[in-house]
Design an enzyme around this catalytic site. Structure first.
Site, mmCIF file in Angstrom:
data_model
loop_
_atom_site.group_PDB
_atom_site.id
_atom_site.type_symbol
_atom_site.label_atom_id
_atom_site.label_comp_id
_atom_site.label_asym_id
_atom_site.label_seq_id
_atom_site.Cartn_x
_atom_site.Cartn_y
_atom_site.Cartn_z
ATOM 1 N N GLY A 12 -5.842 -12.789 -15.775
ATOM 2 C CA GLY A 12 -5.765 -13.445 -14.472
ATOM 3 C C GLY A 12 -6.905 -13.054 -13.546
ATOM 4 O O GLY A 12 -8.004 -12.707 -13.997
ATOM 5 N N ASP A 35 -3.661 -12.929 -23.312
ATOM 6 C CA ASP A 35 -2.687 -13.512 -22.381
ATOM 7 C C ASP A 35 -1.736 -14.391 -23.178
ATOM 8 O O ASP A 35 -2.115 -14.958 -24.204
ATOM 9 C CB ASP A 35 -3.428 -14.347 -21.320
ATOM 10 C CG ASP A 35 -2.645 -14.480 -20.032
ATOM 11 O OD1 ASP A 35 -3.107 -13.981 -18.994
ATOM 12 O OD2 ASP A 35 -1.534 -15.086 -20.063
ATOM 13 N N ARG A 40 -4.735 -20.904 -20.373
ATOM 14 C CA ARG A 40 -5.649 -20.057 -19.610
ATOM 15 C C ARG A 40 -6.719 -19.457 -20.539
ATOM 16 O O ARG A 40 -7.899 -19.429 -20.208
ATOM 17 C CB ARG A 40 -4.861 -18.941 -18.916
ATOM 18 C CG ARG A 40 -5.488 -18.497 -17.622
ATOM 19 C CD ARG A 40 -4.544 -17.629 -16.803
ATOM 20 N NE ARG A 40 -4.962 -17.693 -15.398
ATOM 21 C CZ ARG A 40 -4.381 -16.997 -14.426
ATOM 22 N NH1 ARG A 40 -3.351 -16.230 -14.670
ATOM 23 N NH2 ARG A 40 -4.819 -17.085 -13.180
ATOM 24 N N SER A 132 -2.318 -3.266 -12.911
ATOM 25 C CA SER A 132 -1.491 -4.020 -11.966
ATOM 26 C C SER A 132 -1.075 -3.110 -10.815
ATOM 27 O O SER A 132 -1.039 -1.889 -10.958
ATOM 28 C CB SER A 132 -0.213 -4.520 -12.647
ATOM 29 O OG SER A 132 -0.502 -5.352 -13.734
ATOM 30 N N ALA A 167 -11.338 -7.539 -3.845
ATOM 31 C CA ALA A 167 -10.826 -8.613 -2.991
ATOM 32 C C ALA A 167 -11.282 -9.925 -3.601
ATOM 33 O O ALA A 167 -12.439 -10.047 -4.012
ATOM 34 C CB ALA A 167 -11.379 -8.475 -1.580
ATOM 35 N N CYS A 279 -1.204 -10.693 -2.804
ATOM 36 C CA CYS A 279 -0.965 -9.240 -2.771
ATOM 37 C C CYS A 279 -0.332 -8.691 -1.489
ATOM 38 O O CYS A 279 0.646 -7.952 -1.564
ATOM 39 C CB CYS A 279 -2.267 -8.505 -3.026
ATOM 40 S SG CYS A 279 -2.869 -8.776 -4.692
ATOM 41 N N ARG A 349 -2.246 -18.740 -3.706
ATOM 42 C CA ARG A 349 -0.947 -18.064 -3.609
ATOM 43 C C ARG A 349 -0.704 -17.535 -2.184
ATOM 44 O O ARG A 349 -1.563 -16.863 -1.621
ATOM 45 C CB ARG A 349 -0.883 -16.919 -4.625
ATOM 46 C CG ARG A 349 -0.804 -17.432 -6.056
ATOM 47 C CD ARG A 349 -0.795 -16.322 -7.068
ATOM 48 N NE ARG A 349 -2.092 -15.685 -7.213
ATOM 49 C CZ ARG A 349 -2.350 -14.709 -8.093
ATOM 50 N NH1 ARG A 349 -1.407 -14.277 -8.870
ATOM 51 N NH2 ARG A 349 -3.553 -14.186 -8.182
HETATM 52 N N1 LIG Z 1 -5.357 -10.943 -7.268
HETATM 53 C C1 LIG Z 1 -5.849 -9.917 -6.644
HETATM 54 O O1 LIG Z 1 -6.700 -10.028 -5.768
HETATM 55 C C2 LIG Z 1 -5.399 -8.521 -6.986
HETATM 56 C C3 LIG Z 1 -6.137 -7.422 -6.526
HETATM 57 C C4 LIG Z 1 -5.731 -6.147 -6.869
HETATM 58 C C5 LIG Z 1 -4.581 -5.979 -7.650
HETATM 59 N N2 LIG Z 1 -3.864 -7.051 -8.062
HETATM 60 C C6 LIG Z 1 -2.702 -6.815 -8.915
HETATM 61 O O2 LIG Z 1 -3.056 -7.059 -10.271
HETATM 62 C C7 LIG Z 1 -1.954 -7.631 -10.989
HETATM 63 C C8 LIG Z 1 -2.370 -8.941 -11.614
HETATM 64 O O3 LIG Z 1 -2.699 -9.851 -10.576
HETATM 65 P P1 LIG Z 1 -3.446 -11.215 -10.870
HETATM 66 O O4 LIG Z 1 -3.777 -11.804 -9.561
HETATM 67 O O5 LIG Z 1 -4.514 -10.993 -11.865
HETATM 68 O O6 LIG Z 1 -2.258 -12.043 -11.582
HETATM 69 P P2 LIG Z 1 -2.361 -13.397 -12.413
HETATM 70 O O7 LIG Z 1 -1.050 -14.057 -12.277
HETATM 71 O O8 LIG Z 1 -3.610 -14.141 -12.025
HETATM 72 O O9 LIG Z 1 -2.563 -12.914 -13.931
HETATM 73 C C9 LIG Z 1 -1.592 -12.268 -14.673
HETATM 74 C C10 LIG Z 1 -1.646 -12.817 -16.112
HETATM 75 O O10 LIG Z 1 -0.807 -12.009 -16.943
HETATM 76 C C11 LIG Z 1 -0.267 -12.839 -17.950
HETATM 77 N N3 LIG Z 1 0.903 -12.181 -18.567
HETATM 78 C C12 LIG Z 1 2.089 -11.863 -17.989
HETATM 79 N N4 LIG Z 1 2.862 -11.207 -18.862
HETATM 80 C C13 LIG Z 1 2.171 -11.101 -20.024
HETATM 81 C C14 LIG Z 1 2.436 -10.504 -21.291
HETATM 82 N N5 LIG Z 1 3.586 -9.884 -21.537
HETATM 83 N N6 LIG Z 1 1.502 -10.581 -22.244
HETATM 84 C C15 LIG Z 1 0.319 -11.205 -22.015
HETATM 85 N N7 LIG Z 1 0.004 -11.772 -20.809
HETATM 86 C C16 LIG Z 1 0.917 -11.728 -19.834
HETATM 87 C C17 LIG Z 1 0.056 -14.110 -17.212
HETATM 88 O O11 LIG Z 1 0.165 -15.211 -18.117
HETATM 89 C C18 LIG Z 1 -1.142 -14.237 -16.261
HETATM 90 O O12 LIG Z 1 -2.169 -15.057 -16.809
HETATM 91 C C19 LIG Z 1 -0.819 -7.726 -9.985
HETATM 92 O O13 LIG Z 1 -0.025 -6.571 -10.094
HETATM 93 C C20 LIG Z 1 -1.531 -7.726 -8.653
HETATM 94 O O14 LIG Z 1 -0.732 -7.217 -7.634
HETATM 95 C C21 LIG Z 1 -4.260 -8.317 -7.772
#
Ligand SMILES: NC(=O)c1ccc[n+]([C@@H]2O[C@H](COP(=O)([O-])OP(=O)(O)OC[C@H]3O[C@@H](n4cnc5c(N)ncnc54)[C@H](O)[C@@H]3O)[C@@H](O)[C@H]2O)c1
Length: 465
Positions: A12, A35, A40, A132, A167, A279, A349
């Site tokens: 992601g 993933d 994706r 995460s 960010a 977040c 989001r």
């Molecule tokens: N987006 C941000 O700016 C940001 C910044 C810092 C931290 N985070 C943290 O990082 C984490 C991920 O955020 P994100 O924005 O990348 O989320 P996202 O939803 O964009 O990506 C997560 C991915 O994980 C995959 N997934 C879920 N369960 C799975 C499994 N069991 N096996 C394989 N793939 C699986 C989903 O299909 C999805 O594509 C969260 O905890 C978030 O709080 C996000």
């Protein structure tokens, strides 16, 4: 221990960019991002590099350098886990929508699934890295699952916490030149060896003094704390913006005046329609939940107020549009410039635009949307997710345009919901000429030159003025 093979679960907004940068900076390490979402992964592997699923300045270029060489995208989760010495967990941790802690606690079902899958597959020792954002003490649960559900191969696991501070919109720059990298691990010899293995990876491009090592719980809690502090600044200046509107003070002037105080600092002091993104809200709600679960009600109430203020600001923005347009927007075209939660990302989001649109649709407005990076289907999906009305009614109430000038044509008002740079360069005279009069602009991101727009003839409204 020298790491040669990394697996990252979750392709992601975090997994994709962070691993692309590690692969780029460590050409000797094979990095595989896996993933469950086949669509994706297919997009990450698309021959046309511009079709990768996440928009971030500089990301496509960095992926193009390493993809197929030492950076791979796959749906074969088990194979990647089996081959890796180090496994990053970068899956989503949304707010729970059911059961105990509904609407507050982080839903850890995806994290638990990852831990179970690692335990089932691992034949040799692995370092598991929490990328995460997780509640404090999650590593304990992961460790318990890994140690007790193994496949009998006797693999040992070390858990590290390595929260991501990037960010969206500046992810690549943040990853190449982070303010700091935080690594939490156990204090014993095995824990220290695991920490050192991860430090060695980052040390390929990050000065050692910027790599902090702590115990696991400090690391986990630091990430929630950082997001809570950042969001709190936004809510603090937004609270002042409402007071400014009543008193004749100007929130931009107040922000400049206080920002020059080195104890306060000037960043994150821009009044706006409110913060969005996946977040801030989720992490604060989680923090509130954790505080409550320890019986720390005053701590919980203190942080919850940041969310209450943010929701208030979004509602206030929508109701100000209605009030200003003579208390009715029924049948009136209102154009949204921007739908993404911030500029330079296609992520929507928790974007403020969703909630403002929802409120205005309740008032029977006809919404037109233009965003340079967000796809039409996502906009409808965001509104449908709220379940305020039937999807067919969202389709009727919202029209998505690919051209900003077309979107603004015949509109009664424009609301700026994302701070995209291109909005500042528009021919606003032309936009004004094609709008219904009086023509209103509500600058929810505080980016347009009000003096210029007023000179053209717009009724211009900026938060905090
Ligand atoms: N987006 C941000 O700016 C940001 C910044 C810092 C931290 N985070 C943290 O990082 C984490 C991920 O955020 P994100 O924005 O990348 O989320 P996202 O939803 O964009 O990506 C997560 C991915 O994980 C995959 N997934 C879920 N369960 C799975 C499994 N069991 N096996 C394989 N793939 C699986 C989903 O299909 C999805 O594509 C969260 O905890 C978030 O709080 C996000």
């Amino acid at each position: 221990m020298k790491i040669k093979n990394i697996c990252c679960i979750g392709a992601g907004y975090v997994g994709g960019p962070t691993m692309a940068v590690i692969a780029h900076k460590c050409p000797d390490i094979k990095v595989t991002i896996v993933d469950l979402n086949a669509e994706r992964i297919a997009a990450w592997n698309d021959e046309d590099i511009n079709n990768i699923p996440i928009y971030e300045p500089g990301l496509a270029e960095i992926v193009a350098i390493s993809r197929g060489k030492n950076l791979f995208f796959s749906t074969n989760v088990e194979k990647a886990i089996d081959e890796a010495e180090m496994i990053f967990i970068s899956v989503n941790t949304p707010t729970k929508t059911y059961g105990l802690g509904k609407g507050m606690a982080a839903d850890l079902k995806y994290i638990e699934l990852c831990a179970r899958q690692i335990a089932a597959v691992a034949k040799n020792d692995k370092i598991v890295v929490e990328k995460s954002t997780l509640p404090v003490r999650t590593a304990e649960a992961i460790k318990s699952i890994l140690d007790n559900t193994g496949n009998g191969a006797g693999a040992k696991f070390q858990i590290l916490s390595n929260p991501e501070f990037l960010a969206e919109g500046t992810a690549i720059e943040d990853l190449l030149r982070p303010d700091r990298v935080l690594i939490g691990g156990d204090g014993d010899a095995e824990g220290q060896a695991a920490i050192n293995a991860l430090v060695d990876i980052y040390a390929n491009w990050i000065p050692k003094e910027k790599i902090l090592t702590t115990n696991v719980w400090s690391s986990e809690l630091s990430k929630l704390t950082a997001n809570a502090f950042l969001a709190q600044r936004v809510s603090s200046i937004n609270a002042m913006s409402e007071l400014c509107e009543k008193t004749g003070a100007d929130v931009n002037e107040v922000a400049r005046a206080i920002g020059m105080d080195s104890r306060i600092g000037s960043k994150f002091l821009k009044a706006s329609v409110g913060f969005g993104g996946s977040c801030f809200q989720k992490d604060i709600l989680n923090l509130v939940y954790i505080a409550k679960s320890y019986g720390l009600n005053e701590v919980a109430d203190y942080w919850e107020q940041v969310i209450i203020m943010n929701d208030h600001q979004k509602k206030r923005f929508a109701s100000n549009i209605v009030k200003t347009l003579y208390n009715t927007v029924s049948g009136k075209k209102i154009t949204f410039l921007g739908w993404a939660f911030k500029k330079d990302t296609n992520d929507t989001r928790e974007s403020a635009a969703i909630y403002v649109a929802d409120d205005l649709l309740q008032e029977q407005a006809c919404i037109a949307v233009y965003d340079p990076k967000v796809e039409k289907e996502i906009i409808y999906k965001d509104l449908d997710y709220l379940e305020t009305r039937e999807p067919s009614d969202n389709k009727k109430g919202v029209v998505v345009f690919e051209d900003a000038y077309e979107a603004c044509k015949d509109a009664h008002a424009i609301a700026v919901l994302t701070e995209w740079d291109e909005f500042k360069t528009y021919d606003w005279q032309k936009i004004y000429d094609n709008m219904k009069k009086p023509a209103f602009v509500f600058d929810g991101r505080n980016i347009l030159d009000g003096v210029k727009l007023r000179t053209i003839g717009f009724v211009f409204q900026e938060i905090g003025k």
